[in-house]
Design an enzyme around this catalytic site. Structure first.
Site, PDB file in Angstrom:
ATOM      1  N   ASP A 139      65.728  14.808  94.689  1.00 39.75           N
ATOM      2  CA  ASP A 139      65.597  15.230  96.084  1.00 39.75           C
ATOM      3  C   ASP A 139      65.694  16.742  96.252  1.00 39.75           C
ATOM      4  O   ASP A 139      65.418  17.270  97.336  1.00 39.75           O
ATOM      5  CB  ASP A 139      66.665  14.547  96.951  1.00 39.75           C
ATOM      6  CG  ASP A 139      66.329  13.088  97.220  1.00 39.75           C
ATOM      7  OD1 ASP A 139      65.166  12.701  97.004  1.00 39.75           O
ATOM      8  OD2 ASP A 139      67.223  12.337  97.649  1.00 39.75           O
TER       9      ASP A 139
ATOM     10  N   ARG B 252      61.364  15.356 104.119  1.00 43.90           N
ATOM     11  CA  ARG B 252      61.619  16.566 103.336  1.00 43.90           C
ATOM     12  C   ARG B 252      60.401  17.496 103.309  1.00 43.90           C
ATOM     13  O   ARG B 252      60.550  18.711 103.163  1.00 43.90           O
ATOM     14  CB  ARG B 252      62.083  16.197 101.923  1.00 43.90           C
ATOM     15  CG  ARG B 252      63.421  15.469 101.920  1.00 43.90           C
ATOM     16  CD  ARG B 252      63.933  15.148 100.527  1.00 43.90           C
ATOM     17  NE  ARG B 252      64.982  14.153 100.580  1.00 43.90           N
ATOM     18  CZ  ARG B 252      66.280  14.423 100.742  1.00 43.90           C
ATOM     19  NH1 ARG B 252      66.681  15.679 100.845  1.00 43.90           N
ATOM     20  NH2 ARG B 252      67.173  13.445 100.783  1.00 43.90           N
TER      21      ARG B 252
ATOM     22  N   GLN C 118      69.097   3.465  91.996  1.00 44.00           N
ATOM     23  CA  GLN C 118      69.628   2.678  93.114  1.00 44.00           C
ATOM     24  C   GLN C 118      69.803   1.208  92.742  1.00 44.00           C
ATOM     25  O   GLN C 118      70.680   0.528  93.271  1.00 44.00           O
ATOM     26  CB  GLN C 118      68.717   2.849  94.330  1.00 44.00           C
ATOM     27  CG  GLN C 118      68.753   4.272  94.873  1.00 44.00           C
ATOM     28  CD  GLN C 118      67.493   4.664  95.619  1.00 44.00           C
ATOM     29  OE1 GLN C 118      66.500   3.942  95.618  1.00 44.00           O
ATOM     30  NE2 GLN C 118      67.526   5.816  96.267  1.00 44.00           N
TER      31      GLN C 118
ATOM     32  N   LYS D 140      73.390  10.704 103.806  1.00 42.84           N
ATOM     33  CA  LYS D 140      72.924   9.327 104.012  1.00 42.84           C
ATOM     34  C   LYS D 140      73.198   8.488 102.760  1.00 42.84           C
ATOM     35  O   LYS D 140      73.449   7.290 102.868  1.00 42.84           O
ATOM     36  CB  LYS D 140      71.453   9.288 104.411  1.00 42.84           C
ATOM     37  CG  LYS D 140      70.434   9.668 103.369  1.00 42.84           C
ATOM     38  CD  LYS D 140      69.031   9.642 103.976  1.00 42.84           C
ATOM     39  CE  LYS D 140      67.962   9.961 102.941  1.00 42.84           C
ATOM     40  NZ  LYS D 140      67.690   8.860 102.017  1.00 42.84           N
ATOM     41  N   SER D 141      73.171   9.112 101.588  1.00 41.71           N
ATOM     42  CA  SER D 141      73.496   8.381 100.358  1.00 41.71           C
ATOM     43  C   SER D 141      74.921   7.845 100.410  1.00 41.71           C
ATOM     44  O   SER D 141      75.184   6.685 100.063  1.00 41.71           O
ATOM     45  CB  SER D 141      73.337   9.289  99.138  1.00 41.71           C
ATOM     46  OG  SER D 141      71.999   9.677  98.966  1.00 41.71           O
TER      47      SER D 141
ATOM     48  N   LYS E 199      58.183   8.495  96.212  1.00 42.16           N
ATOM     49  CA  LYS E 199      59.084   8.784  97.321  1.00 42.16           C
ATOM     50  C   LYS E 199      58.358   8.449  98.632  1.00 42.16           C
ATOM     51  O   LYS E 199      57.362   7.739  98.645  1.00 42.16           O
ATOM     52  CB  LYS E 199      59.516  10.250  97.272  1.00 42.16           C
ATOM     53  CG  LYS E 199      60.361  10.607  96.060  1.00 42.16           C
ATOM     54  CD  LYS E 199      61.743   9.981  96.151  1.00 42.16           C
ATOM     55  CE  LYS E 199      62.662  10.445  95.038  1.00 42.16           C
ATOM     56  NZ  LYS E 199      64.024   9.899  95.181  1.00 42.16           N
TER      57      LYS E 199
ATOM     58  N   ARG F  19      76.335   3.833 101.115  1.00 41.01           N
ATOM     59  CA  ARG F  19      77.283   3.225 100.178  1.00 41.01           C
ATOM     60  C   ARG F  19      78.566   2.788 100.887  1.00 41.01           C
ATOM     61  O   ARG F  19      79.139   1.739 100.571  1.00 41.01           O
ATOM     62  CB  ARG F  19      77.582   4.211  99.043  1.00 41.01           C
ATOM     63  CG  ARG F  19      76.445   4.315  98.027  1.00 41.01           C
ATOM     64  CD  ARG F  19      76.570   5.560  97.160  1.00 41.01           C
ATOM     65  NE  ARG F  19      75.600   5.559  96.071  1.00 41.01           N
ATOM     66  CZ  ARG F  19      74.307   5.859  96.211  1.00 41.01           C
ATOM     67  NH1 ARG F  19      73.836   6.179  97.416  1.00 41.01           N
ATOM     68  NH2 ARG F  19      73.487   5.842  95.169  1.00 41.01           N
TER      69      ARG F  19
ATOM     70  N   ARG G  74      56.002   0.980  97.393  1.00 44.23           N
ATOM     71  CA  ARG G  74      56.892   1.371  96.296  1.00 44.23           C
ATOM     72  C   ARG G  74      57.120   0.199  95.345  1.00 44.23           C
ATOM     73  O   ARG G  74      57.404  -0.913  95.777  1.00 44.23           O
ATOM     74  CB  ARG G  74      58.234   1.865  96.842  1.00 44.23           C
ATOM     75  CG  ARG G  74      58.103   3.124  97.676  1.00 44.23           C
ATOM     76  CD  ARG G  74      59.414   3.849  97.704  1.00 44.23           C
ATOM     77  NE  ARG G  74      59.459   4.861  98.741  1.00 44.23           N
ATOM     78  CZ  ARG G  74      60.434   5.743  98.863  1.00 44.23           C
ATOM     79  NH1 ARG G  74      61.449   5.720  98.013  1.00 44.23           N
ATOM     80  NH2 ARG G  74      60.424   6.636  99.814  1.00 44.23           N
TER      81      ARG G  74
ATOM     82  N   SER H  90      64.617   3.552  88.967  1.00 42.38           N
ATOM     83  CA  SER H  90      65.495   3.964  90.068  1.00 42.38           C
ATOM     84  C   SER H  90      66.954   3.703  89.730  1.00 42.38           C
ATOM     85  O   SER H  90      67.319   2.610  89.294  1.00 42.38           O
ATOM     86  CB  SER H  90      65.138   3.222  91.355  1.00 42.38           C
ATOM     87  OG  SER H  90      66.052   3.540  92.389  1.00 42.38           O
TER      88      SER H  90
END
Length: 414
Positions: free
Chosen positions: A296, A371, A156, A20-21, A323, A25, A113, A154
């Protein structure tokens, strides 16, 4: 959804779930070039990314063909996401680079978050924010292409800024240390380099010099982090599997490092020609490892540590608190239900492994965290267990339960 798991031995061949990462992208790459994604798995996070690029003018055909707009502009003044933190954190700097006014909101897991670092950073460059969390209204356009930002919250944000600087025709990012989850920044840089852009990362500074990007056509490669739960299931249950559709592990520490980590813990774990070969052993060794660059992996390492002969220590866990769940507490809670002790220290967690035959057969809730459900399902393969709210796996891997069935897991789904 309730999933009942019975003692099983995992075996067979399975295709790794799509990353999914990488998918997110690639979808954002369609802001600049055509992208064709074959057999794209529509996890909740991927749907969030598709929704985001549509709001910026990308034409999406059959959730597989992504055509960039002639001019990037914010087409929708309100963007509602579900729960993809990657999408949210990358989207904010992209919106700031395009310029305008837009409000973003999402579900409760994202509302709690923090967005402190990106708000603090971009507020210095002409952007106004309504708050430090969702719902968030963003107003203005970036006034500089030289951005300074803290790297501790982060990675990201940094990835999103790399996209933003492509919109601004280049620039630089200075990252104030520490730089967390550096492997995901490198993933973004590798992607842009692959498609023709000039992005360099020296020390704590990234230089972006955009070029015309080539089109992408293909299938999203597999995700080591998600695939690691199949591997964990095989190792815990005494089985063995082959996982396909994986790229060759990089030299830097990242999710792909789980292949080596499991080997260091005593498992038979080896990558060769796009395949990850995993086979259980009679016993596993404890490990001391820093996962700050690949957080992760915490759940899968914790899962094998639960049945290792001794005390394992997972370091670099502070950001696990922000998370989908507070994953530090989630690890403690789930392991405790299976009869495994743990202790949280400053920025680390100790896990006191037990003989797997002593694992309990509990009822566990996924705590709204995909997860958590996957780790719990692996441990339940020994003596059984029940997982409630099991549909939470749809965030990243909607095929997870069916995949386990294909690997000879004895489960019932209600």
């Amino acid at each position: 959804m309730i999933v009942k798991i019975y003692p099983s031995k995992i075996s067979g061949i399975i295709k790794a779930p799509q990353s999914k990462s990488l998918a997110i992208r690639l979808i954002f790459l369609s802001l600049f070039t055509r992208v064709y994604l074959h057999n794209l798995v529509l996890s909740e996070d991927v749907i969030d990314a598709i929704k985001s690029v549509r709001a910026l003018g990308v034409k999406v055909k059959n959730n597989s063909e992504f055509i960039p707009p002639e001019k990037l502009e914010i087409k929708e003044r309100f963007i509602k996401l579900k729960g993809s933190a990657t999408t949210l954190r990358m989207l904010i700097p992209i919106l700031a680079a395009i310029g305008g006014e837009v409000t973003i909101d999402a579900d409760e897991s994202l509302r709690r978050r923090p967005l402190n670092r990106i708000v603090q950073a971009l507020s210095n460059y002409g952007i106004s924010f309504s708050s430090y969390s969702l719902p968030l209204t963003i107003t203005g356009k970036l006034s500089s292409n030289e951005i300074k930002i803290s790297g501790d919250e982060s990675s990201q944000y940094i990835s999103g800024l790399i996209y933003a600087l492509h919109i601004l025709n280049g620039g630089s990012i200075e990252i104030l240390p520490p730089i967390s989850s550096k492997s995901y920044i490198l993933l973004t840089i590798d992607l842009f380099k692959r498609f023709g852009s000039d992005v360099k990362f020296y020390g704590s500074k990234i230089h972006v010099n955009p070029n015309n990007l080539v089109e992408f056509q293909g299938e999203v490669a597999g995700d080591y982090g998600l695939a690691s739960f199949y591997a964990l299931s095989a190792l815990v249950s005494g089985g063995g599997i082959t996982i396909t559709n994986l790229w060759e592990p990089k030299e830097y520490f990242g999710d792909h490092s789980i292949v080596k980590i499991f080997s260091e813990m005593g498992a038979s774990s080896e990558y060769k020609d796009g395949r990850w070969f995993v086979k259980a052993k009679d016993k596993y060794s404890p490990i001391k490892i820093d996962i700050d660059d690949a957080p992760d992996l915490a759940m899968t390492i914790a899962g094998l540590s639960a049945i290792a002969e001794g005390t394992s220590e997972i370091i670099g866990i502070e950001r696990l608190r922000i998370k989908e769940s507070d994953r530090i507490e989630s690890i403690r809670k789930i392991l405790g239900l299976y009869g495994v002790g743990s202790e949280v220290k400053y920025n680390s967690i100790l896990i006191f492994g037990i003989n797997k035959g002593m694992l309990n057969s509990p009822v566990t809730d996924c705590l709204n965290d995909h997860r958590v459900a996957m780790m719990s399902s692996a441990l339940a393969l020994v003596n059984g267990g029940v997982i409630t709210s099991a549909e939470c796996v749809g965030k990243s891997n909607p095929n997870y339960w069916q995949d386990l069935l294909s690997l000879n897991a004895k489960i019932s789904i209600e």
